[in-house]
Design a protein around this motif. Structure first.
Motif, PDB file in Angstrom:
ATOM      1  N   TYR A 270       2.319  20.364  24.753  1.00 59.28           N
ATOM      2  CA  TYR A 270       3.087  19.793  25.814  1.00 59.28           C
ATOM      3  C   TYR A 270       3.361  20.933  26.833  1.00 59.28           C
ATOM      4  O   TYR A 270       3.409  20.413  28.135  1.00 59.28           O
ATOM      5  CB  TYR A 270       4.550  19.377  25.030  1.00 59.28           C
ATOM      6  N   THR A 271       3.703  22.018  26.445  1.00 59.92           N
ATOM      7  CA  THR A 271       4.022  22.948  27.608  1.00 59.92           C
ATOM      8  C   THR A 271       2.902  23.150  28.306  1.00 59.92           C
ATOM      9  O   THR A 271       2.879  23.421  29.636  1.00 59.92           O
ATOM     10  CB  THR A 271       4.572  24.198  26.952  1.00 59.92           C
TER      11      THR A 271
ATOM     12  N   VAL B  96       4.660  21.867  20.742  1.00 54.28           N
ATOM     13  CA  VAL B  96       5.168  22.034  21.888  1.00 54.28           C
ATOM     14  C   VAL B  96       4.583  23.076  22.863  1.00 54.28           C
ATOM     15  O   VAL B  96       4.455  22.865  23.943  1.00 54.28           O
ATOM     16  CB  VAL B  96       6.604  23.126  21.549  1.00 54.28           C
TER      17      VAL B  96
ATOM     18  N   THR C 285       4.711  22.171  14.666  1.00 52.08           N
ATOM     19  CA  THR C 285       5.848  21.953  15.582  1.00 52.08           C
ATOM     20  C   THR C 285       5.600  22.752  16.662  1.00 52.08           C
ATOM     21  O   THR C 285       5.487  22.446  17.916  1.00 52.08           O
ATOM     22  CB  THR C 285       7.079  21.949  15.069  1.00 52.08           C
TER      23      THR C 285
END
Length: 423
Positions: free
Chosen positions: A133-134, A130, A126
């Motif tokens: 995506y960042t 993230v 996870t």
């Protein structure tokens, strides 16, 4: 032959679902590129096409790896899912970054990780998602070098709908299937634990019975010697001589039962099975029942199916235990019938007019040791365990007229006849 662990088998079974998820993502990426090219000119068209194709090749290789040589630990699975995130993130970087409506595809590897790997590793996957995506937010690349604000807005809205529908379908088909398979495996493990606990109870009872049989040997021998001495000291016309003869006979029966217990233990230890025609086996049961209960009103119904069954001494004793409960609950009448079942099965039906099962909850017959004044206790528990060990089942049905117990046994294959004769 290479033996696989339980987790390896789970990964091997999950490989097909993972391949379906990855190929669906590849197809969705290629279709979105084709649709976008009809409205705008992509800035990285060639790279955006080559990367999904490479992702498809890697997905196929991962499927072959999981199928033929599944990983031995969950860390390898977590690393593969992180590679999925990197591949999807790289494609998103070439097609608009976080403004691409297909950015929600990053949730799929995370959802799979939550199902397949432990909590700590799923948290790591996870965090990796993230981070990807960042990175797309920080290092943003435009979809096209030209200005097509209206077309891009329309593409984004359509892409959001397609992404939602596709993600929902993949979650239902892939993650849902994995979750159902895990629930099935948990149910199997629970059944194995229950069987192990039952076997431990049986072992404890068997050890207790063996210890009691060993202790009874010396008193029986002593009593036999005393009876012989008393018979030699009593004249033959004395009325006590008949009582001593009867006592000697009963002591011989006790010794014989202990010998049968030892023989049954040896057969159970060596797993010796005997293939017999059903008629011969039922006849042997009838002979044993007549010796045990000569005055019992037991009706042995005919005909008996023309088939063969795999039996041993423990199965005979299991059926006799069930019959003993029937005779105890209904001394005036009991019946035994054999009939053909479904799918190469044979059913042995024991009926009586007693009320021995009125206080027994439905579905618990023989699953555990129960206390009852009608004899439904350890004997029935051991009988059910023995029947299940040989591939059979035991069911009970109570009514106002009495109790019916159905023992369902598999029919022995004809190819085993020679083995049965040697057992």
């Amino acid at each position: 032959m290479e033996w696989l662990t339980h987790s390896q088998t789970g990964f091997q079974q999950a490989a097909r679902y993972l391949l379906g998820m990855r190929l669906t993502i590849v197809a969705l990426q290629l279709i979105s590129i084709a649709v976008a090219e009809t409205m705008v000119t992509l800035a990285h068209r060639a790279e955006a096409v080559i990367l999904p194709l490479a992702y498809g090749v890697l997905a196929t290789l991962a499927w072959l790896w999981f199928t033929r040589r599944p990983p031995r630990s969950t860390q390898a699975v977590s690393l593969v899912l992180i590679v999925d995130l990197l591949m999807i993130g790289a494609w998103l970087y070439l097609t608009g970054g976080y403004t691409n409506p297909l950015v929600s595809l990053l949730l799929l590897p995370i959802a799979v990780a939550i199902v397949l790997v432990p909590l700590g590793q799923s948290i790591a996957v996870t965090v990796a998602g993230v981070a990807v995506y960042t990175s797309l937010v920080i290092w943003h690349t435009p979809v096209t070098h030209e200005h097509h604000s209206a077309s891009l807005a329309q593409l984004h809205l359509v892409g959001m709908w397609v992404t939602f529908a596709t993600t929902a379908a993949i979650l239902l088909l892939v993650v849902g299937a994995l979750a159902r398979r895990l629930r099935q495996q948990q149910a199997q493990l629970a059944q194995i634990r229950e069987t192990r606990l039952r076997d431990e109870q049986i072992i404890a009872l068997g050890l207790s019975a063996a210890a009691v049989a060993h202790r009874l040997g010396t008193p029986l021998n002593t009593m036999t010697l005393l009876v012989e001495e008393m018979k030699s000291a009593v004249p033959g016309n004395d009325p006590m001589a008949d009582d001593l003869t009867l006592m000697e006979t009963q002591l011989g029966l006790c010794s014989g039962h202990l010998q049968q217990l030892s023989t049954a233990a040896v057969q159970a230890k060596t797993a010796q099975l005997e293939i017999l025609p059903a008629r011969d086996w039922v006849a042997r049961l009838r002979e044993s029942a007549t010796l045990l209960w000569p005055g019992a009103a037991i009706e042995w119904r005919q005909p008996v199916p023309d088939c063969r069954v795999a039996v041993d001494a423990t199965l005979d004793q299991a059926v006799l235990n069930v019959l003993a409960n029937a005779v105890t609950a209904s001394p005036s009448w009991a019946a035994v019938a054999a009939r053909e079942g479904d799918d190469d099965r044979m059913e042995l039906v024991v009926e009586d007019h007693g009320d021995g099962l009125e206080s027994t909850p439905e579905g618990t017959l023989g699953d555990q040791v129960v206390s009852s004044e009608n004899g439904l206790g350890v004997g029935l528990f051991l009988s059910n365990a023995t029947i299940q060990r040989l591939g059979g089942t035991m069911k009970a049905r109570g009514s106002a007229e009495g109790t019916t117990i159905i023992i369902d046994l598999p029919v022995a294959a004809e190819t085993n006849n020679a083995m049965g004769g040697q057992a």
